[in-house]
Scaffold this active site. Structure first.
Site, mmCIF file in Angstrom:
data_model
loop_
_atom_site.group_PDB
_atom_site.id
_atom_site.type_symbol
_atom_site.label_atom_id
_atom_site.label_comp_id
_atom_site.label_asym_id
_atom_site.label_seq_id
_atom_site.Cartn_x
_atom_site.Cartn_y
_atom_site.Cartn_z
ATOM 1 C CD GLU A 60 14.996 -4.596 7.108
ATOM 2 O OE1 GLU A 60 16.245 -4.771 6.222
ATOM 3 O OE2 GLU A 60 15.218 -4.230 8.482
ATOM 4 C CB CYS B 230 18.482 -11.122 2.338
ATOM 5 S SG CYS B 230 18.598 -11.303 4.276
HETATM 6 P P1 NAD Z 1 7.919 -11.444 -2.525
HETATM 7 O O1 NAD Z 1 9.332 -9.739 -3.161
HETATM 8 O O2 NAD Z 1 8.556 -12.633 -3.792
HETATM 9 O O3 NAD Z 1 7.147 -11.782 -1.366
HETATM 10 C C1 NAD Z 1 7.198 -11.079 -0.118
HETATM 11 C C2 NAD Z 1 5.677 -11.018 0.588
HETATM 12 O O4 NAD Z 1 5.004 -9.967 -0.102
HETATM 13 C C3 NAD Z 1 5.015 -12.161 -0.023
HETATM 14 O O5 NAD Z 1 4.787 -12.139 1.647
HETATM 15 C C4 NAD Z 1 4.820 -12.120 -0.487
HETATM 16 O O6 NAD Z 1 3.115 -12.626 -0.316
HETATM 17 C C5 NAD Z 1 3.546 -10.974 -0.673
HETATM 18 N N1 NAD Z 1 3.640 -9.746 -2.174
HETATM 19 C C6 NAD Z 1 4.070 -10.172 -2.825
HETATM 20 N N2 NAD Z 1 3.228 -8.744 -4.189
HETATM 21 C C7 NAD Z 1 3.032 -8.568 -2.768
HETATM 22 C C8 NAD Z 1 1.895 -6.958 -3.126
HETATM 23 N N3 NAD Z 1 1.999 -6.556 -4.573
HETATM 24 N N4 NAD Z 1 1.675 -6.360 -1.732
HETATM 25 C C9 NAD Z 1 1.653 -6.542 -1.229
HETATM 26 N N5 NAD Z 1 2.373 -7.415 -1.073
HETATM 27 C C10 NAD Z 1 2.784 -8.646 -1.473
HETATM 28 O O7 NAD Z 1 9.846 -12.229 -1.715
HETATM 29 P P2 NAD Z 1 10.215 -14.082 -1.442
HETATM 30 O O8 NAD Z 1 10.080 -14.709 -3.149
HETATM 31 O O9 NAD Z 1 9.081 -14.221 -1.047
HETATM 32 O O10 NAD Z 1 11.351 -13.474 -1.141
HETATM 33 C C11 NAD Z 1 12.459 -13.285 -0.953
HETATM 34 C C12 NAD Z 1 13.584 -11.870 -1.280
HETATM 35 O O11 NAD Z 1 13.424 -11.359 0.241
HETATM 36 C C13 NAD Z 1 14.316 -11.539 -1.723
HETATM 37 O O12 NAD Z 1 14.757 -10.425 -2.511
HETATM 38 C C14 NAD Z 1 15.248 -11.487 -0.324
HETATM 39 O O13 NAD Z 1 16.394 -11.281 -0.604
HETATM 40 C C15 NAD Z 1 14.685 -10.611 0.589
HETATM 41 N N6 NAD Z 1 14.550 -11.051 1.866
HETATM 42 C C16 NAD Z 1 15.908 -9.594 2.673
HETATM 43 C C17 NAD Z 1 16.040 -9.607 3.688
HETATM 44 C C18 NAD Z 1 16.215 -8.744 4.290
HETATM 45 O O14 NAD Z 1 16.372 -8.609 5.678
HETATM 46 N N7 NAD Z 1 16.518 -7.465 3.492
HETATM 47 C C19 NAD Z 1 15.349 -10.798 4.410
HETATM 48 C C20 NAD Z 1 14.757 -11.663 3.455
HETATM 49 C C21 NAD Z 1 14.789 -12.305 2.274
#
Ligand code: NAD
Length: 531
Positions: free
Chosen positions: A235, A269
């Site tokens: 997502e 998002c």
């Molecule tokens: P992010 O990608 O920076 O982090 C998301 C998660 O991934 C965190 O828990 C982080 O610690 C973990 N992570 C980071 N590096 C990783 C790796 N190498 N391996 C595994 N896990 C890892 O995103 P964010 O800043 O927390 O959230 C914002 C983003 O999420 C925005 O782009 C937003 O649009 C998206 N989002 C999408 C939805 C949806 O339903 N489509 C909902 C909410 C947020």
């Protein structure tokens, strides 16, 4: 032991702290979850509902405390947390208890294939096992909570890794699962960042991952998950367009878009980030939207009359500022806002409206994820759809019009996972709605019927007890070859008349067929299906 100290984005006060999970512990946590899974999958579905019911009641009882925790840790106003973080899990739990149990029951397959329709065939839905749920900070309660509810009802176990920016809400979720009486170890929390996420993904016993977050990290997650063939649901980000047609109700549209662009300080998002307005309504719409945005009260998330709190961290402010500066350089007009509200604290930003946006502006291409909305005039609804689709993202979209025929014609033309008409982000609020994106916005779905079926492996079981061989088994013979050829002609003939000719050749062979082979069942309906 390393610790994460959580400071409130609202005022820098310490909200709490958690211990980072050493990556060396993750293997034993996965094994514990797997043991819990092996017992849990044997629990009949109606009994799995009981802890879910208790979880629902606990959430209801603790709703004020949960909303306050989210407000302090992440920055959205308490009332907003009540609406966007607590309503969906309560609704999803009801959906799962009512519809989920029905959808996951074994069900008969009504095949129209003449070779198999006479048998008893059944779909069974099996859980995968242990999942990694990797969550973002922007909706730290509702996103992982609803995903975990669906995972556990369908018989899976999970390790939740919340964002390191919102670890307390993550810990609270797992505490609620434990208090509700889910089996020990079935849902556990892993605290930390990329190293912990990667350690979970590297473990071969983890059979699936639901990742919610940014596009680049989502890609890495999928790559890593592929090493052990895990089921992957992503997502990801969005750049949601709103299309305002010239017959739209001005006040209603401006009100709706103002909310959908600024909810959670634009860190959603599915925020409206691009608005395409038919030229005839362009200036009146800008005035109306300006009027709505100007009324938004920015302030501390714990104050009852705050509409919009701070952004979560400095990197968010920097991106918003970069997009505003870029728009100004390329001819955009800042009609409202544009500045940081340093008088309120380090992380507050004014709701910002940019008019005369063009396709080249960063704010029309990249995810802004902040309190900025950009508006562009268009000459027609078709041009608006073209521009809306000219994006790597495809999460949600909205159409604003009084004409249902126009909306129903345009909605299926939009390349995105859900479309709201005269509203926005409806699919997430309705637990019957499916959630997920087209293109870079995601892979797979969560929520609703389609989301639930992503969490299970359908198994097809076909039963036959005649003791007779199948027509296609050894030994092959000239006679079977001939009959197969006629059957093909009959079943796939372009018309009943042509098929009828073949029947005359087939009929004398029917006795031979039924005496020696598993039965074929043919009806007129089947013939139509095959044609
Ligand atoms: P992010 O990608 O920076 O982090 C998301 C998660 O991934 C965190 O828990 C982080 O610690 C973990 N992570 C980071 N590096 C990783 C790796 N190498 N391996 C595994 N896990 C890892 O995103 P964010 O800043 O927390 O959230 C914002 C983003 O999420 C925005 O782009 C937003 O649009 C998206 N989002 C999408 C939805 C949806 O339903 N489509 C909902 C909410 C947020």
């Amino acid at each position: 032991m390393e610790r994460i100290v959580v400071k409130s984005p609202a005022d820098g006060s310490v909200v709490g702290e958690v211990a980072v999970t050493p990556t060396a512990h993750i293997g034993s946590m996965v094994e514990r979850a797997h043991r819990a899974f092996l017992a849990w999958r044997e629990v009949p579905l109606p009994e799995r509902v009981e802890p879910l019911r208790r979880l629902k009641r606990l959430i209801l009882r603790e709703r004020h405390a949960i909303a306050e925790l989210v407000a302090r840790e992440q920055g959205k106003p308490c009332i907003e947390a009540m609406i966007v973080e607590l309503f969906p899990p309560l609704d999803v739990s009801a959906f799962l208890m009512y519809e989920g149990v029905r959808l996951l029951q074994p069900r008969r397959v009504r095949s129209k294939n003449p070779f198999f329709s006479d048998r008893r065939s059944t779909y069974y839905f099996h859980p995968y096992g242990v999942w990694a749920v990797i969550a973002p900070w922007n909706y730290p309660f509702t996103i992982p909570m609803t995903q975990l509810m669906a995972l556990t009802l369908s018989g899976n176990a999970a390790l939740l890794k919340p964002s390191p920016l919102t670890p307390l809400t993550g810990a609270k979720i797992v505490e609620l699962f434990e208090q509700a009486g889910f089996p020990e170890g079935l849902v556990q929390v892993v605290q930390g960042g990329a190293p912990q996420g990667e350690a979970m993904l590297a473990h071969p016993t983890v059979r699936g991952v639901i990742f919610t977050g940014s596009v680049p990290i989502g890609r890495r997650v999928a790559e890593q998950a592929a090493q052990t063939n895990k089921k992957v649901i992503l997502e990801l980000g969005g750049k949601d367009p709103a299309i305002v047609l010239s017959d739209a109700d001005l006040k209603h549209t401006a009100q709706g878009i103002a909310w959908a662009a600024m909810v959670n300080a634009g860190q959603t998002c599915a925020s409206v980030e691009r608005v395409y307005v038919e030229r005839r309504l362009y200036e009146p719409f800008l005035n109306a939207l300006h009027g709505e945005l100007a009324q938004i009260r920015v302030g501390h998330p714990l104050h009852s009359e705050t509409d919009m709190g701070p952004v979560v961290a400095r990197f968010q402010l920097e991106r918003v500022q970069r997009h505003i500066e870029d728009a100004c350089m390329k001819g955009g007009r800042v009609l409202l806002g544009g500045r940081v509200r340093a008088d309120l604290g380090e992380l507050y930003h004014e709701p910002t409206l940019v008019a005369d946006a063009t396709d080249e502006m960063l704010g029309m291409q990249e995810e802004t994820f902040g309190p900025l909305v950009m508006v562009q005039p268009v000459d027609s609804a078709e041009e608006a759809v073209r521009k809306a689709n000219a994006s790597a993202f495809g999460l949600t979209a909205s159409i604003w019009t009084r004409d249902p025929r126009k909306a129903q014609r345009l909605a299926p033309m939009l390349e995105c996972g859900s479309v709201s008409v005269n509203s926005h982000i409806v699919a997430y609020g309705d637990s019957y709605g499916v959630w997920g994106g087209f293109k870079d916005s995601g892979v797979g779905r969560t929520h609703g019927e389609f989301g639930l079926y992503e969490l299970v492996q359908p198994q097809y079981v076909s039963e036959v007890y005649t003791g007779k061989p199948e027509l296609w088994w050894y030994p092959y013979s000239e006679r079977v070859h001939r009959i197969t050829d006629w059957l093909m002609e009959f079943l796939a003939a372009p018309s009943l008349k042509l098929g009828g000719k073949t029947v005359r050749r087939l009929l004398p062979e029917m006795r031979y067929l039924t005496r020696h082979f598993s039965p074929l069942k043919m009806t007129g309906g089947m013939v139509r299906y095959l044609r």
